[in-house]
Every structure is written in C-alpha cells, then in structure tokens.
Design an enzyme around this catalytic site. Structure first.
Site, PDB file in Angstrom:
ATOM      1  N   ASN A   1       0.804  -1.238   0.000  1.00 26.09           N
ATOM      2  CA  ASN A   1       0.000   0.000   0.000  1.00 26.09           C
ATOM      3  C   ASN A   1       0.833   1.282   0.000  1.00 26.09           C
ATOM      4  O   ASN A   1       0.432   2.286  -0.574  1.00 26.09           O
ATOM      5  CB  ASN A   1      -1.033   0.002   1.133  1.00 26.09           C
TER       6      ASN A   1
ATOM      7  N   CYS B   1      -3.391   1.405   6.550  1.00 23.39           N
ATOM      8  CA  CYS B   1      -3.534   0.736   7.851  1.00 23.39           C
ATOM      9  C   CYS B   1      -4.075   1.681   8.911  1.00 23.39           C
ATOM     10  O   CYS B   1      -4.665   1.251   9.887  1.00 23.39           O
ATOM     11  CB  CYS B   1      -2.193   0.161   8.282  1.00 23.39           C
TER      12      CYS B   1
HETATM   13  P1  NAD Z   1       0.549  -9.244   3.536  1.00 21.02           P
HETATM   14  O1  NAD Z   1       0.624  -9.635   4.960  1.00 21.02           O
HETATM   15  O2  NAD Z   1      -0.218 -10.106   2.621  1.00 21.02           O
HETATM   16  O3  NAD Z   1       2.012  -9.122   2.901  1.00 21.02           O
HETATM   17  C1  NAD Z   1       2.988  -8.254   3.406  1.00 21.02           C
HETATM   18  C2  NAD Z   1       4.357  -8.739   2.981  1.00 21.02           C
HETATM   19  O4  NAD Z   1       4.614 -10.012   3.570  1.00 21.02           O
HETATM   20  C3  NAD Z   1       4.514  -8.941   1.480  1.00 21.02           C
HETATM   21  O5  NAD Z   1       5.809  -8.546   1.083  1.00 21.02           O
HETATM   22  C4  NAD Z   1       4.357 -10.455   1.335  1.00 21.02           C
HETATM   23  O6  NAD Z   1       5.011 -10.954   0.186  1.00 21.02           O
HETATM   24  C5  NAD Z   1       5.030 -10.935   2.597  1.00 21.02           C
HETATM   25  N1  NAD Z   1       4.607 -12.269   3.050  1.00 21.02           N
HETATM   26  C6  NAD Z   1       3.446 -12.914   2.790  1.00 21.02           C
HETATM   27  N2  NAD Z   1       3.446 -14.135   3.364  1.00 21.02           N
HETATM   28  C7  NAD Z   1       4.630 -14.262   4.016  1.00 21.02           C
HETATM   29  C8  NAD Z   1       5.222 -15.284   4.811  1.00 21.02           C
HETATM   30  N3  NAD Z   1       4.584 -16.420   5.066  1.00 21.02           N
HETATM   31  N4  NAD Z   1       6.443 -15.071   5.321  1.00 21.02           N
HETATM   32  C9  NAD Z   1       7.100 -13.903   5.116  1.00 21.02           C
HETATM   33  N5  NAD Z   1       6.606 -12.900   4.345  1.00 21.02           N
HETATM   34  C10 NAD Z   1       5.377 -13.080   3.808  1.00 21.02           C
HETATM   35  O7  NAD Z   1       0.005  -7.747   3.570  1.00 21.02           O
HETATM   36  P2  NAD Z   1      -0.365  -6.823   2.349  1.00 21.02           P
HETATM   37  O8  NAD Z   1      -1.625  -7.379   1.765  1.00 21.02           O
HETATM   38  O9  NAD Z   1       0.801  -6.592   1.448  1.00 21.02           O
HETATM   39  O10 NAD Z   1      -0.652  -5.431   3.082  1.00 21.02           O
HETATM   40  C11 NAD Z   1      -1.879  -5.138   3.633  1.00 21.02           C
HETATM   41  C12 NAD Z   1      -1.832  -5.305   5.137  1.00 21.02           C
HETATM   42  O11 NAD Z   1      -0.719  -4.586   5.666  1.00 21.02           O
HETATM   43  C13 NAD Z   1      -3.034  -4.729   5.835  1.00 21.02           C
HETATM   44  O12 NAD Z   1      -3.481  -5.606   6.834  1.00 21.02           O
HETATM   45  C14 NAD Z   1      -2.509  -3.450   6.456  1.00 21.02           C
HETATM   46  O13 NAD Z   1      -3.208  -3.001   7.588  1.00 21.02           O
HETATM   47  C15 NAD Z   1      -1.127  -3.833   6.788  1.00 21.02           C
HETATM   48  N6  NAD Z   1      -0.292  -2.627   6.925  1.00 21.02           N
HETATM   49  C16 NAD Z   1       0.102  -2.243   8.165  1.00 21.02           C
HETATM   50  C17 NAD Z   1       0.859  -1.085   8.334  1.00 21.02           C
HETATM   51  C18 NAD Z   1       1.309  -0.629   9.682  1.00 21.02           C
HETATM   52  O14 NAD Z   1       2.194   0.221   9.736  1.00 21.02           O
HETATM   53  N7  NAD Z   1       0.782  -1.138  10.771  1.00 21.02           N
HETATM   54  C19 NAD Z   1       1.208  -0.343   7.215  1.00 21.02           C
HETATM   55  C20 NAD Z   1       0.783  -0.764   5.957  1.00 21.02           C
HETATM   56  C21 NAD Z   1       0.050  -1.915   5.828  1.00 21.02           C
END
Ligand code: NAD
Length: 451
Positions: free
Chosen positions: A129, A261
């Site tokens: 995002n 988020c």
């Molecule tokens: P996601 O959890 O699907 O993926 C995030 C990252 O993790 C990606 O690079 C993905 O390839 C990697 N990933 C996926 N499975 C993994 C595994 N098993 N092991 C290690 N890495 C893995 O999230 P998304 O869909 O990319 O982002 C959306 C989510 O992120 C929402 O829930 C949002 O709230 C959260 N978010 C949080 C913040 C914050 O600062 N708290 C900021 C931005 C987004």
C-alpha cells in the site's frame, strides 16, 4: 517471473524475477560482509552516505513517484509526497548516526556503561500500500544504526523499491549493504524469516502473516518489529468543529483508496450531531475525483489488484444502508467508488474487520464512556482521532483508547519524528522517530572494575 500490472489499466509494466532459496542464502552472506564493513566505517562517512541517498532520491523524485503511481494506482500528487518523505526520512536518520548514545550507570566497584550496537542483517518485508515509504522508514533507521538490509517488497508492487536499490548501488557504498529480493512471501519472505544469518525482521503487513512470521522467526529468536492491521476509530463529539472534522475525515478514510492501515474507517459520532456530520462528510467526499492516477486532479485511484477488489467488494451486503459517493470510471481498472455505511450493526464484519478499501462506517454514540468503549471494541489498536472543542475531554478520551497513536482534532498519524506502531493485534515495536533506533540496536552493558 511475476508480471507486474498497472491497476488503472491492467497493462503489464514488465516482468520481475522470483528469487529462490539460493538467492536468499547468497544475499544474506553478502549482507553479513557488507554490515561488518559499514559498521566499521567512520561515523561521518555513514551520516554523509545517508544524506547522499536522500539527495539521490530527491534527484529522481519524479521517476520514483511515477513508478509508484503506475504500479500501485496512487494519485501522482500523493506519490510525490511519499517519495519526498522518503528522502526526508534518510536525512532524519543521517542525523541519528552520531546520536546513538548509551548511559553510564552508578554501580559499586567500577564504572558501568551501555553501548548501542547494530543488530546485524535486517530483513525488511514490506506491504503493497505504501511500498517505498514503509520500506524506507525501516531501511533508513536500520542503516543509521550500522545494519545491512535486505528488502523484500510485496510481490505485486516491487518497482519503486527495485529502483531505489539500483540508485543506492550507484553510490559505491559497501557492496550488498542494501539488497532487494523480489518474489512470493511464502517463499522469499519465509526464507528470510527462517534463515539463521538474518538477525531482525521488520515486517509490515497483515496481522495473519505477522503471526506466521512471529512463529517462524522464533526458531532463531530473531528480533521483530511487526506493523500489522488496523481498524481505527475517529470519535467526533458534538462540541467539535463538525465541518472541519467531516472534511478531514475524507482523507482519513478514503485516502490511498482506503488501503491505509491507519484508515479511520470506524467513525463514532455523538448522536445530536450525527445527521449533520453524515451530511457534511458525504458532501465533502463527493468532491473527491476518481480517475487516472497520472492525472494531476485525481484524488482517488483504483484498488491495487483484481484480487483485492474482490475482497473489498465482499463487504457490500444488502443488510446495510450505504450512501454512494460517486461513479466508477469506465475501463478496465480495479475501480471501486467510495461509500459510507450508515449505522450498521456493531457486530457486523464491516465494523469489526479491516476492509482496506474506501468504505467508511458511521455509528452514533451518546456518552464519553460509550465512545471509549466502542473505540476499544476491536482486536486492533493502531491509530485514531478524537474531535472535540473541550481539550480536557479530548485528552481523557485519547488516553482511554488503546492505540499506538491518537490525533486530537487531526486525522494524521505518521510523522518522521514521532513513534508509530500498534497496540494489541496491530503490532509489536515502533517505527520512525528516535524510538525506532531502539529496535535496530542491541544494548550492550560494559562493566570496568576499578577496585
Ligand atoms: P501481507 O501480509 O499479505 O504481505 C505483506 C508482505 O509479507 C509482502 O511482502 C508479502 O510478500 C510478505 N509475506 C506474505 N506471506 C509471508 C510469509 N509467510 N512469510 C514472510 N513474508 C510473507 O500484507 P499486504 O496485503 O501486502 O498489506 C496489507 C496489510 O498490511 C493490511 O493488513 C494493512 O493493515 C497492513 N499494513 C500495516 C501497516 C502498519 O504500519 N501497521 C502499514 C501498511 C500496511
């Protein structure tokens, strides 16, 4: 190879390689070597290098902003703002390189003091995002503390991060200091979480994947910063400047097409001003311009992918009264017009779950106690807002909400200088500000006997 799509046109932006387990092992070994050289460099060199990264980003601001806009579907004005913040973040942490101070501690029999030492190799696993911004908050803080970084962008939005790493490569810093590995989370992300040579994981993404990472990383007891999901509340009291709160709420919930988020997607409004707020919020939201992200007047782009569009659409149900706020443009993009759900049942999944799309819920409350209770009625605790003309009340409510950051009479949560992170299932640890330096250094205690 992964085909990278433009979410506004569905056209291909190119193909990106999927790293293998062998690539991960190779990158970790290079990062280990680079880290030792980087940490041994003079403080002034490290600080200057960070500033050179900031300058390079500024010199390529438009290019990086266009990559972010084409790959994520962000309005170009937003992308420019984010890339500019990325450069400022490197400058900010350049200033921290010579301020990693320890303490001297009174003890018997000698002199005792603490040192802040680098953790080693940090893997930054980033979401789609805010791809460059979120990766860079962590990269900059980690480098400032003397660590090397391997960054893994989300599989669908790697382009800006790949370009940043290329630009840093041109600066002739220790080879392997900042590397990018693209590919699937379940393969590349998992391998980085498991491999022994990575000392710390900074993960930003969903709470579900955060829990998996926490489990896998426990095998080697890696240090963790987890920035996870949110379902933040905005509490609007009758004595607030209602028009101002309503106008600010547009960006707070529909900015980045709701894929934020920190989105204040649960709005609790005191009953006597509920209708007034709802009308003002709807009117202000209708001014948003949905269209081509490259167009300067656009304020709302498409959702990032067809898959995510399907997820957000699944929240539309007949048992809810929606106010529709505009039409979706014609064409192949993942368009999703913003909507307000009016007073849905408090246990509806639209109120409890993170939608991560442009759907706001507006619910009434009567008392201060009820507002705090409702705001806290969530597994998440990332950010939120309180709107009131009564400062003491606003502070009471801000203190009562279990959330990593709360803004009073404002809708913004993220500043380079202040800590950002979640309570409850929104995460562990803090990014940004000087607080982030704690999570990129190990504290070593030295005792020097004098007797
Ligand atoms: P996601 O959890 O699907 O993926 C995030 C990252 O993790 C990606 O690079 C993905 O390839 C990697 N990933 C996926 N499975 C993994 C595994 N098993 N092991 C290690 N890495 C893995 O999230 P998304 O869909 O990319 O982002 C959306 C989510 O992120 C929402 O829930 C949002 O709230 C959260 N978010 C949080 C913040 C914050 O600062 N708290 C900021 C931005 C987004």
């Amino acid at each position: 190879m992964t085909t990278i799509l433009n979410p506004a046109t569905q056209e291909s932006l190119g193909e990106v390689r999927e790293a293998t387990r062998a690539d991960v092992d190779h990158a970790v070994a290079r990062a280990g070597d680079a880290q030792a050289r980087w940490a041994a460099e003079a403080i002034g060199y490290r600080a200057r290098s960070m500033r050179r990264i900031a300058d390079t980003i500024r010199n390529h601001l438009e290019e990086l902003a266009l990559l972010e806009t084409d790959n994520v579907g962000k309005p170009i004005a937003d992308s420019r703002g984010e890339v500019s913040m990325v450069a400022d973040t490197f400058d900010y942490y350049a200033g921290a390189v010579d301020k990693l101070v320890g303490q001297s501690i009174p003890v018997d029999g000698g002199v005792d003091f603490t040192l802040r030492e680098p953790m080693g190799v940090v893997a930054v696993i980033a979401p789609w995002n805010f791809p460059l911004a979120i990766a860079s908050w962590n990269i900059a803080a980690a480098l400032a503390c003397g660590n090397a970084v391997i960054v893994k962008p989300a599989e669908i939005t790697p382009l800006s991060t790949l370009r940043l790493v290329e630009l840093v490569d041109d600066l002739d810093l220790p080879a392997g200091l900042l590397q990018c590995l693209t590919g699937k989370g379940s393969i590349v992300g998992h391998a980085l979480t498991e491999v022994a040579g990575v000392d710390k994981i900074s993960f930003t993404g969903s709470t579900e994947v955060g829990k998996q990472i926490s489990e896998v990383a426990s095998g080697t007891l890696k240090r963790l910063t987890l920035e996870l999901g949110g379902k933040s509340a905005s509490v609007v009291f009758a004595d607030a400047d209602i028009e101002r709160a309503a106008r600010a709420s547009v960006g707070a919930v529909f900015g980045n097409s709701g894929q934020d988020c920190c989105a204040r997607s649960r709005m609790y409004v005191q009953r006597e001003v509920f209708d007034q707020y709802l009308k003002a919020f709807a009117d202000a939201s209708r001014v948003a311009v949905m269209g081509s992200p490259r167009d300067e007047s656009t304020t709302l782009g498409p959702l990032v992918s067809a898959q995510h569009h399907a997820k957000v659409s699944s929240f539309l149900s007949d048992d809810i009264d929606f106010v529709e706020l505009g039409a979706e443009p014609e064409g192949p993009g993942n368009w999703f017009a913003p909507r307000i759900a009016v007073a849905p049942d408090r246990t509806h999944r639209l109120v409890e779950d993170e939608v991560f799309g442009p759907i706001a819920t507006v619910l009434p409350f009567d008392t201060e106690e009820e507002a705090i209770r409702e705001a806290n009625n969530s597994i998440y605790g990332l950010s939120g807002s309180v709107w009131s003309g009564d400062g003491a009340r606003a502070l009471r409510v801000a203190r009562g909400i279990r959330s990593g950051s709360i803004s009073i009479n404002s809708n913004t949560s993220v500043r380079i200088q202040t800590p950002f992170g979640g309570m409850k299932q929104s995460g562990v640890g803090r990014e940004l500000g000087l607080a982030a330096l704690d999570s990129y250094t190990e504290l070593k205690n030295i005792f020097f006997a004098t007797e």
